[in-house]
Design a protein around this motif. Structure first.
Motif, PDB file in Angstrom:
ATOM      1  N   PRO A  61       1.505   1.156   2.439  1.00  0.00           N
ATOM      2  CA  PRO A  61       1.541  -0.298   2.630  1.00  0.00           C
ATOM      3  C   PRO A  61       0.212  -0.805   3.213  1.00  0.00           C
ATOM      4  O   PRO A  61      -0.418  -0.131   4.016  1.00  0.00           O
ATOM      5  CB  PRO A  61       2.677  -0.508   3.635  1.00  0.00           C
ATOM      6  CG  PRO A  61       3.113   0.847   4.086  1.00  0.00           C
ATOM      7  CD  PRO A  61       2.217   1.877   3.499  1.00  0.00           C
TER       8      PRO A  61
ATOM      9  N   GLU B 261     -11.840  11.290   7.421  1.00  0.00           N
ATOM     10  CA  GLU B 261     -13.254  11.309   7.745  1.00  0.00           C
ATOM     11  C   GLU B 261     -13.943  12.493   7.102  1.00  0.00           C
ATOM     12  O   GLU B 261     -13.285  13.495   6.882  1.00  0.00           O
ATOM     13  CB  GLU B 261     -13.473  11.389   9.270  1.00  0.00           C
ATOM     14  CG  GLU B 261     -13.410  10.054   9.969  1.00  0.00           C
ATOM     15  CD  GLU B 261     -12.011   9.801  10.526  1.00  0.00           C
ATOM     16  OE1 GLU B 261     -11.227  10.780  10.572  1.00  0.00           O
ATOM     17  OE2 GLU B 261     -11.700   8.661  10.874  1.00  0.00           O
TER      18      GLU B 261
ATOM     19  N   LEU C  48     -10.223   4.864   0.990  1.00  0.00           N
ATOM     20  CA  LEU C  48      -9.562   4.914   2.291  1.00  0.00           C
ATOM     21  C   LEU C  48     -10.557   5.406   3.332  1.00  0.00           C
ATOM     22  O   LEU C  48     -11.150   6.477   3.173  1.00  0.00           O
ATOM     23  CB  LEU C  48      -8.368   5.874   2.245  1.00  0.00           C
ATOM     24  CG  LEU C  48      -7.171   5.416   1.420  1.00  0.00           C
ATOM     25  CD1 LEU C  48      -6.186   6.573   1.215  1.00  0.00           C
ATOM     26  CD2 LEU C  48      -6.461   4.243   2.097  1.00  0.00           C
ATOM     27  N   MET C  49     -10.739   4.602   4.394  1.00  0.00           N
ATOM     28  CA  MET C  49     -11.687   4.954   5.441  1.00  0.00           C
ATOM     29  C   MET C  49     -10.934   5.083   6.769  1.00  0.00           C
ATOM     30  O   MET C  49      -9.969   4.359   7.009  1.00  0.00           O
ATOM     31  CB  MET C  49     -12.731   3.856   5.613  1.00  0.00           C
ATOM     32  CG  MET C  49     -13.359   3.402   4.319  1.00  0.00           C
ATOM     33  SD  MET C  49     -14.531   2.019   4.549  1.00  0.00           S
ATOM     34  CE  MET C  49     -15.808   2.805   5.496  1.00  0.00           C
ATOM     35  N   GLY C  50     -11.440   5.957   7.636  1.00  0.00           N
ATOM     36  CA  GLY C  50     -10.813   6.151   8.932  1.00  0.00           C
ATOM     37  C   GLY C  50     -11.142   5.065   9.931  1.00  0.00           C
ATOM     38  O   GLY C  50     -10.430   4.878  10.917  1.00  0.00           O
ATOM     39  N   ALA C  51     -12.237   4.334   9.699  1.00  0.00           N
ATOM     40  CA  ALA C  51     -12.630   3.270  10.627  1.00  0.00           C
ATOM     41  C   ALA C  51     -13.165   2.112   9.795  1.00  0.00           C
ATOM     42  O   ALA C  51     -13.712   2.306   8.716  1.00  0.00           O
ATOM     43  CB  ALA C  51     -13.707   3.780  11.573  1.00  0.00           C
TER      44      ALA C  51
ATOM     45  N   PHE D 176      -9.037  -4.690   4.939  1.00  0.00           N
ATOM     46  CA  PHE D 176      -7.581  -4.566   4.878  1.00  0.00           C
ATOM     47  C   PHE D 176      -7.127  -3.295   5.586  1.00  0.00           C
ATOM     48  O   PHE D 176      -7.574  -2.201   5.247  1.00  0.00           O
ATOM     49  CB  PHE D 176      -7.111  -4.480   3.421  1.00  0.00           C
ATOM     50  CG  PHE D 176      -7.225  -5.754   2.654  1.00  0.00           C
ATOM     51  CD1 PHE D 176      -6.442  -6.861   2.972  1.00  0.00           C
ATOM     52  CD2 PHE D 176      -8.106  -5.862   1.586  1.00  0.00           C
ATOM     53  CE1 PHE D 176      -6.535  -8.039   2.251  1.00  0.00           C
ATOM     54  CE2 PHE D 176      -8.210  -7.042   0.858  1.00  0.00           C
ATOM     55  CZ  PHE D 176      -7.419  -8.135   1.191  1.00  0.00           C
ATOM     56  N   PRO D 177      -6.199  -3.409   6.544  1.00  0.00           N
ATOM     57  CA  PRO D 177      -5.642  -2.210   7.184  1.00  0.00           C
ATOM     58  C   PRO D 177      -4.503  -1.608   6.353  1.00  0.00           C
ATOM     59  O   PRO D 177      -3.736  -2.341   5.720  1.00  0.00           O
ATOM     60  CB  PRO D 177      -5.098  -2.725   8.525  1.00  0.00           C
ATOM     61  CG  PRO D 177      -5.243  -4.222   8.507  1.00  0.00           C
ATOM     62  CD  PRO D 177      -5.697  -4.654   7.152  1.00  0.00           C
ATOM     63  N   VAL D 178      -4.415  -0.303   6.376  1.00  0.00           N
ATOM     64  CA  VAL D 178      -3.417   0.456   5.610  1.00  0.00           C
ATOM     65  C   VAL D 178      -2.643   1.335   6.576  1.00  0.00           C
ATOM     66  O   VAL D 178      -3.238   1.983   7.433  1.00  0.00           O
ATOM     67  CB  VAL D 178      -4.126   1.375   4.571  1.00  0.00           C
ATOM     68  CG1 VAL D 178      -3.104   2.181   3.769  1.00  0.00           C
ATOM     69  CG2 VAL D 178      -5.039   0.578   3.662  1.00  0.00           C
ATOM     70  N   GLU D 179      -1.324   1.331   6.454  1.00  0.00           N
ATOM     71  CA  GLU D 179      -0.507   2.258   7.254  1.00  0.00           C
ATOM     72  C   GLU D 179      -0.660   3.655   6.694  1.00  0.00           C
ATOM     73  O   GLU D 179      -0.341   3.888   5.516  1.00  0.00           O
ATOM     74  CB  GLU D 179       0.970   1.891   7.121  1.00  0.00           C
ATOM     75  CG  GLU D 179       1.508   1.002   8.202  1.00  0.00           C
ATOM     76  CD  GLU D 179       2.958   0.689   7.904  1.00  0.00           C
ATOM     77  OE1 GLU D 179       3.775   1.631   7.756  1.00  0.00           O
ATOM     78  OE2 GLU D 179       3.262  -0.521   7.767  1.00  0.00           O
ATOM     79  N   TYR D 180      -1.127   4.566   7.523  1.00  0.00           N
ATOM     80  CA  TYR D 180      -1.504   5.885   7.019  1.00  0.00           C
ATOM     81  C   TYR D 180      -0.931   6.967   7.925  1.00  0.00           C
ATOM     82  O   TYR D 180      -1.570   7.363   8.896  1.00  0.00           O
ATOM     83  CB  TYR D 180      -3.036   5.970   6.951  1.00  0.00           C
ATOM     84  CG  TYR D 180      -3.569   7.132   6.147  1.00  0.00           C
ATOM     85  CD1 TYR D 180      -3.719   7.022   4.772  1.00  0.00           C
ATOM     86  CD2 TYR D 180      -3.917   8.326   6.755  1.00  0.00           C
ATOM     87  CE1 TYR D 180      -4.216   8.078   4.021  1.00  0.00           C
ATOM     88  CE2 TYR D 180      -4.410   9.396   6.016  1.00  0.00           C
ATOM     89  CZ  TYR D 180      -4.566   9.256   4.649  1.00  0.00           C
ATOM     90  OH  TYR D 180      -5.055  10.295   3.899  1.00  0.00           O
TER      91      TYR D 180
ATOM     92  N   ARG E 193      -1.121   6.288  11.579  1.00  0.00           N
ATOM     93  CA  ARG E 193      -2.353   5.699  12.095  1.00  0.00           C
ATOM     94  C   ARG E 193      -2.793   4.593  11.144  1.00  0.00           C
ATOM     95  O   ARG E 193      -2.075   4.286  10.186  1.00  0.00           O
ATOM     96  CB  ARG E 193      -3.447   6.753  12.308  1.00  0.00           C
ATOM     97  CG  ARG E 193      -3.865   7.485  11.046  1.00  0.00           C
ATOM     98  CD  ARG E 193      -4.939   8.541  11.326  1.00  0.00           C
ATOM     99  NE  ARG E 193      -6.249   7.929  11.421  1.00  0.00           N
ATOM    100  CZ  ARG E 193      -7.394   8.586  11.250  1.00  0.00           C
ATOM    101  NH1 ARG E 193      -7.372   9.885  10.976  1.00  0.00           N
ATOM    102  NH2 ARG E 193      -8.548   7.965  11.331  1.00  0.00           N
TER     103      ARG E 193
ATOM    104  N   ALA F  89      -5.598   3.215   8.467  1.00  0.00           N
ATOM    105  CA  ALA F  89      -6.791   3.422   7.646  1.00  0.00           C
ATOM    106  C   ALA F  89      -7.262   2.035   7.205  1.00  0.00           C
ATOM    107  O   ALA F  89      -6.589   1.028   7.432  1.00  0.00           O
ATOM    108  CB  ALA F  89      -6.452   4.302   6.445  1.00  0.00           C
TER     109      ALA F  89
ATOM    110  N   LEU G 265      -9.334  -0.172   3.880  1.00  0.00           N
ATOM    111  CA  LEU G 265      -9.847  -0.104   2.508  1.00  0.00           C
ATOM    112  C   LEU G 265     -11.347  -0.393   2.508  1.00  0.00           C
ATOM    113  O   LEU G 265     -11.808  -1.336   3.165  1.00  0.00           O
ATOM    114  CB  LEU G 265      -9.121  -1.115   1.619  1.00  0.00           C
ATOM    115  CG  LEU G 265      -7.642  -0.793   1.379  1.00  0.00           C
ATOM    116  CD1 LEU G 265      -7.005  -1.873   0.506  1.00  0.00           C
ATOM    117  CD2 LEU G 265      -7.490   0.577   0.699  1.00  0.00           C
TER     118      LEU G 265
END
Lengths: 437, 437
Positions: free
Chosen positions: A174, A436, B161-164, B173-177, B180, B182, B184
């Motif tokens: 999501p 990462e 997908l990026m960690g920061a 855009f934040p992603v539920e990962y 935690r 992630a 875009l």
């Protein structure tokens, strides 16, 4: 290309000339009288040979202090030296510039484990054997696109942001999207079918797909590059399989021609160009034959498990000498509702998996294109039609028969190059515990 | 291709022969004695002419009930008929099969507004002028890849997908990962620089980028296809600009040759193949000249606004007859910390924008490759180095001088084809209020 830059693999054609080489300090062998330095660019290695000039010799001073992996620019004379293994030549430097110095003490070396290597992926990639993977990847994609262009395909970019989770929602990421929730596309399946409904005759895409699966195997990633194909007006699923055969044969022929020797040398893998047709076996026949050999002793399996896939591959290799095998006619019960079923055989689907060296690399099928049949098949699976409305709408206004397949690029590369994991076949791997670098 | 399928554009070579055509019912003209039907595939239109046979004539019955946009398969004889405008030929059908019937009453027609058309994008795409956009897109990408391959580029797929969050975090855009967060990727900037640090000589990528900007202009989307280029060992930013020039000239030459006539016919746009070099002007000079013409009367602007971009394009067109203009040397204050600054000129960056027809299509630059200088430039901008550690690490072990650019594919297509919005140049547009279909 930078002014006057000479690539290391081209040095032989500059014998006795003066060149400028750009690259990294690979190895330093600083002796009492001579300084020998190996410099590496993306095309090879060359030896610099500098005779120490004593105090006031600027080259001597630079070579005494430069660190391994520093980025340098060297100008010098190319001389033949039959004692040097690297092409029988060396450079006598006239100018050495350090463009970016490396800190001394690299965080990884040849003994580093995979996770440590992935943490420092850019340093890991400086090894030619790692970089070769992506040179091969470029060739793989070029060959795929050439086959697609010849076949009249249009390359599309389907959205990765979706307004609703495509299937169960369980394996979908999501996204916070302006106060509502979007989802990352698990596959371009829906969109490439929409393109077919839109009159685009044949659709091809290479792009990212996202799977929120907490899988930690050597074959799974949460983000990977998918190759997707969809073809309108097919007569049956056989046509889709033939196209994939043609594509993979071209890919392997071009990789063999362009990189076969280096793959053997650096990775120890042999690239075999397969003959067509690839062997084909129905899932029912495959399971019967494997059971005769002792697989699934309880007789409860409804599909091949990884052990079954490996056993089937071994069987196919033995009987036909082939690394590939198509498994066809998956039962309707184990495939999604949108699969087409052959006329008069509602219990099976017009579908296939392709195994390579015992690993599944592709799932494909003819899709059901008739609105009423689609609705009936969805109901049969106990699905509500409401949430499927956007999908079903695409079939209300004359969508032609069509079929296609999807293939994971990293999995293909892993098998092609004999790598132990798709982590080695991905530029920057993403898994449940890795976002990462 | 389906057995025996003939494309409509190939019919002339089958005169007096029997063919099978696959396509959609475009128009029905059912008369008392004759039934005329236009059938459309992705290559053109053909007329069917059927003389009514009365009761028991299966073709008559099908053509009387078939609906517009149904998917059909027609077998029949190709006859010359000089009175028919569509290539002077028609098909006398011997068999007509409806493969998928369309519901009658289509949800959109030629009067539908853009939003309604996007809701039913697949029906919208059935118009040849809409589909042409994506045929041109395929050619654009093919030409770009050809130039990249000749230039020794490796095509990469960087993670989305990026960690920061890469920059401020405001437009990400934040992603539920997996428990935690992630993010875009807003651009492959960081990753393509990492590839350069990894010894990949030149990097090319075509892939999705995501911008969480609540923009509703004709030029913005929340997801679009970016073309990204990064080149190692550059002598300066000019080398990057020259590569972009070469790429765009090839793109426009190939589009002109392959689609120029149809673009003029269906979209009314003229494809001009530009000469090299494109005009270049520094931002300071551009602003001075525009101010002399009355732009920015308060004298407070630090960059060109859309009106300034249009005025500059008009100026360049008048003076050089050129549709393109490079604007160079953006001040350090308006560009990110990682931009390289020319030796001895810390107030400007080695950067450029490329304007086409008054719209910015590219931002490019030479990047700073020296760790100490990068850290100093980040501190100068008041940034904390901690959150940048992953980025900065890539410069600790000898990263060569490098530069590159990014370009939005839909924006390029919009300008190339004279479309009013990038919504028309995107297969399935995504904006703050649009995640469907």
């Amino acid at each position: 290309m930078a002014t006057g830059r000479t690539l290391i693999r081209e040095l032989a054609s500059h014998l006795d000339g003066t060149v400028t080489v750009h690259g990294w300090i690979d190895t330093l062998r600083l002796q009492r009288r001579m300084q020998f330095v190996l410099v590496r660019d993306h095309t090879g290695l060359v030896q610099l040979a500098h005779r120490r000039g004593g105090e006031g010799d600027p080259i001597e001073a630079v070579l005494d202090t430069v660190t391994v992996e520093s980025a340098v620019r060297i100008t010098g004379k190319v001389l033949a030296n039959p004692q040097v293994r690297l092409g029988g030549l060396e450079i006598v430097p006239e100018r050495v510039e350090v463009l970016a110095a490396a800190e001394s003490g690299l965080p990884i070396d040849e003994r580093a484990g995979l996770d440590q290597r992935l943490d420092w992926r850019f340093l890991d990639l400086r090894r030619p054997s790692r970089r070769l993977v992506f040179e091969v990847q470029s060739t793989v994609e070029r060959a795929m696109r050439a086959v697609a262009a010849e076949g009249g395909f249009t390359e599309l970019h389907t959205p990765k942001l979706m307004g609703a989770a495509s299937e169960s929602g369980a394996e979908v990421f999501p996204v916070e999207y302006f106060g509502r929730t979007a989802y990352l596309a698990q596959s371009p399946q829906f969109y490439k079918q929409m393109a077919i409904a839109g009159g685009i005759d044949r659709v091809f895409e290479i792009g990212p797909v996202f799977r929120a699966e907490p899988s930690f195997t050597s074959r799974h990633a949460t983000e990977f590059t998918g190759v997707d194909v969809e073809m309108a007006w097919v007569d049956g699923v056989e046509e889709v399989m033939e196209f994939e055969e043609r594509m993979l044969r071209r890919v392997l022929a071009e990789v063999h021609a362009e990189h076969g020797e280096r793959i053997a040398e650096l990775l120890g893998a042999e690239v075999v160009v397969p003959k067509a047709p690839f062997p084909r076996i129905t899932l029912a026949d495959a399971m019967a034959r494997l059971r005769a050999g002792g697989w699934d002793p309880e007789g409860t399996a409804v599909d091949l498990d990884p052990a079954g896939e490996r056993a089937l591959a071994a069987l196919a290799a033995e009987e036909s000498g082939h690394e590939f095998v198509f498994v066809t006619e998956y039962p309707a019960g184990v495939r999604p509702f949108y699969h087409h079923r052959p006329p008069g055989r509602p219990e099976v689907t017009a579908s296939f998996d392709l195994l390579w060296k015992g690993v599944e690399i592709t799932t494909g099928a003819q899709r059901e294109h008739r609105y009423e049949v689609l609705c009936a098949q969805a109901r049969e699976k106990g699905m509500e039609l409401g949430p499927l409305a956007r999908y079903l709408d695409c079939f209300r206004y004359g969508t032609p028969p069509h079929g296609g397949f999807g293939l994971g690029l990293a999995r293909l590369l892993m098998l092609l190059l004999g790598l132990p994991s798709i982590r080695e076949a991905t530029f920057l791997f993403r898994g449940p515990h890795r976002l990462e670098p």
